[in-house]
Write a protein that holds these residues in place. Structure first.
Motif, short mmCIF file in Angstrom:
data_model
loop_
_atom_site.label_atom_id
_atom_site.label_comp_id
_atom_site.label_asym_id
_atom_site.label_seq_id
_atom_site.Cartn_x
_atom_site.Cartn_y
_atom_site.Cartn_z
N GLU A 98 0.45 -0.93 -0.10
CA GLU A 98 -0.56 0.23 -0.36
C GLU A 98 0.27 1.23 -0.23
N CYS A 124 -1.94 0.25 -4.10
CA CYS A 124 -2.48 -0.89 -3.19
C CYS A 124 -1.34 -2.03 -4.35
N MET A 136 -10.58 -7.72 -4.45
CA MET A 136 -9.09 -6.62 -3.67
C MET A 136 -10.29 -6.32 -2.81
N TRP A 194 -10.06 -3.27 0.49
CA TRP A 194 -9.65 -2.18 1.92
C TRP A 194 -10.44 -2.37 3.31
N ILE A 199 -13.49 2.84 -4.49
CA ILE A 199 -13.08 1.82 -4.85
C ILE A 199 -12.14 1.49 -6.13
N ARG A 214 -9.82 -0.33 -9.71
CA ARG A 214 -9.10 -1.39 -10.00
C ARG A 214 -7.84 -0.79 -11.38
N TYR A 256 -4.70 2.00 7.02
CA TYR A 256 -5.41 1.22 5.70
C TYR A 256 -4.90 -0.36 5.18
N CYS A 283 -4.87 -3.24 2.37
CA CYS A 283 -5.79 -3.82 1.54
C CYS A 283 -5.60 -5.34 1.53
#
Length: 123
Positions: free
Chosen positions: A6, A22, A34, A36, A70, A72, A94, A96
């Motif tokens: 991260e 991440c 994925m 968090w 979020i 990706r 935080y 991931c």
């Protein structure tokens, strides 16, 4: 084996924004959901959000809906957490995490975890 790293944490004033990243190792990133999670001092870890391998399905905790997003990029093996309208109660480490299952708030379904990045929101 998947390794997660991260980055992007820091200190921000209430109402501000941060974007966490991440980065994942391995060639099968798109096969993993994925997520968090976050853990504040003295508290248990909480689910924040998750995204399916293809990015078509997301799940959010009620506490962050409408403020956090979020996303990706499977070409870059990276998942992001855009955090807007931050509040002091968002202060936490935080993490991931990666799972072979679909998006879920259940910590036990996530096999791989990063080391975490600190987010501090001042009032």
């Amino acid at each position: 084996q998947v390794q997660l790293v991260e980055s992007g944490g820091g200190l921000v004033q209430a109402g501000g924004s941060l974007r966490l990243s991440c980065a994942a190792s391995g060639r099968t990133f798109s096969a993993y959901t994925m997520a968090w999670f976050r853990q504040a001092p003295g508290k248990e870890g909480d689910f924040v959000t998750a995204i399916s391998g293809g990015g078509g399905s997301t799940l959010y905790a009620d506490s962050v809906k409408g403020r956090f997003t979020i996303s990706r990029d499977n070409a870059k093996n990276t998942v992001y957490l855009q955090m807007n309208s931050l509040k002091p109660e968002d202060t936490a480490v935080y993490y991931c995490a990666a799972s072979v299952y679909g998006p879920s708030p259940a910590r036990s379904l996530y096999t791989y975890w990063g080391q975490g990045t600190q987010v501090t929101v001042s009032s």
